[in-house]
Design a protein around this motif. Structure first.
Motif, mmCIF file in Angstrom:
data_model
loop_
_atom_site.group_PDB
_atom_site.id
_atom_site.type_symbol
_atom_site.label_atom_id
_atom_site.label_comp_id
_atom_site.label_asym_id
_atom_site.label_seq_id
_atom_site.Cartn_x
_atom_site.Cartn_y
_atom_site.Cartn_z
ATOM 1 N N ILE A 173 0.844 -1.198 0.000
ATOM 2 C CA ILE A 173 0.000 0.000 0.000
ATOM 3 C C ILE A 173 0.881 1.251 0.000
ATOM 4 O O ILE A 173 0.628 2.206 -0.729
ATOM 5 N N PHE A 174 1.919 1.239 0.817
ATOM 6 C CA PHE A 174 2.832 2.375 0.887
ATOM 7 C C PHE A 174 3.505 2.614 -0.466
ATOM 8 O O PHE A 174 3.595 3.746 -0.930
ATOM 9 N N GLU A 175 3.956 1.540 -1.127
ATOM 10 C CA GLU A 175 4.594 1.669 -2.433
ATOM 11 C C GLU A 175 3.611 2.195 -3.482
ATOM 12 O O GLU A 175 3.971 3.018 -4.327
ATOM 13 N N GLU A 176 2.366 1.732 -3.436
ATOM 14 C CA GLU A 176 1.355 2.198 -4.385
ATOM 15 C C GLU A 176 1.055 3.685 -4.182
ATOM 16 O O GLU A 176 0.955 4.448 -5.146
ATOM 17 N N MET A 177 0.956 4.105 -2.927
ATOM 18 C CA MET A 177 0.721 5.525 -2.640
ATOM 19 C C MET A 177 1.903 6.368 -3.116
ATOM 20 O O MET A 177 1.726 7.451 -3.672
ATOM 21 N N LEU A 237 1.684 6.682 -6.933
ATOM 22 C CA LEU A 237 0.645 7.639 -7.317
ATOM 23 C C LEU A 237 1.111 9.071 -7.097
ATOM 24 O O LEU A 237 0.879 9.950 -7.928
ATOM 25 N N SER A 238 1.776 9.302 -5.985
ATOM 26 C CA SER A 238 2.310 10.636 -5.696
ATOM 27 C C SER A 238 3.350 11.037 -6.733
ATOM 28 O O SER A 238 3.354 12.177 -7.219
ATOM 29 N N HIS A 239 4.207 10.099 -7.091
ATOM 30 C CA HIS A 239 5.247 10.366 -8.092
ATOM 31 C C HIS A 239 4.615 10.698 -9.443
ATOM 32 O O HIS A 239 5.032 11.643 -10.125
ATOM 33 N N ASN A 240 3.601 9.951 -9.836
ATOM 34 C CA ASN A 240 2.910 10.203 -11.107
ATOM 35 C C ASN A 240 2.236 11.575 -11.099
ATOM 36 O O ASN A 240 2.244 12.282 -12.104
ATOM 37 N N ASP A 253 3.214 14.195 -9.407
ATOM 38 C CA ASP A 253 4.288 15.187 -9.531
ATOM 39 C C ASP A 253 4.732 15.332 -10.980
ATOM 40 O O ASP A 253 4.961 16.444 -11.470
ATOM 41 N N GLN A 254 4.853 14.205 -11.683
ATOM 42 C CA GLN A 254 5.257 14.261 -13.089
ATOM 43 C C GLN A 254 4.205 15.003 -13.925
ATOM 44 O O GLN A 254 4.551 15.816 -14.774
ATOM 45 N N ARG A 255 2.934 14.705 -13.694
ATOM 46 C CA ARG A 255 1.867 15.391 -14.435
ATOM 47 C C ARG A 255 1.901 16.889 -14.163
ATOM 48 O O ARG A 255 1.722 17.699 -15.064
ATOM 49 N N TYR A 256 2.127 17.249 -12.899
ATOM 50 C CA TYR A 256 2.185 18.664 -12.528
ATOM 51 C C TYR A 256 3.347 19.359 -13.241
ATOM 52 O O TYR A 256 3.181 20.442 -13.790
ATOM 53 N N ARG A 257 4.517 18.717 -13.265
ATOM 54 C CA ARG A 257 5.675 19.321 -13.940
ATOM 55 C C ARG A 257 5.418 19.502 -15.427
ATOM 56 O O ARG A 257 5.749 20.536 -16.009
ATOM 57 N N LEU A 258 4.834 18.477 -16.067
ATOM 58 C CA LEU A 258 4.521 18.584 -17.486
ATOM 59 C C LEU A 258 3.499 19.678 -17.748
ATOM 60 O O LEU A 258 3.611 20.444 -18.715
#
Length: 64
Positions: free
Chosen positions: A5-9, A12-15, A17-22
């Motif tokens: 669960i921690f890895e999945e969260m 999702l957080s990393h994804n 951040d990437q969308r926000y940067r793009l």
């Protein structure tokens, strides 16, 4: 909390951040293009105004 669960969260957080940067990169590029277009339009307007003003005061003279 399980490790999966921690890895999945984290993923999702990393994804997000990437969308926000793009998104921010795209917004900055769009604003820069609009600014450039405005500057080009202003230059064209100034050129046409100076061209018109150059020939504005032409006077017709008599022919012999």
């Amino acid at each position: 909390m399980s490790k999966a669960i921690f890895e999945e969260m984290h993923q999702l957080s990393h994804n997000d951040d990437q969308r926000y940067r793009l998104l921010m990169r795209g917004v900055k590029k769009r604003l820069e293009e609009q600014k450039q277009r405005r500057c080009n339009l202003i230059e064209k307007i100034k050129y046409h105004q100076s061209y018109r003003n150059q020939y504005k005061n032409i006077q017709v003279k008599e022919w012999f």
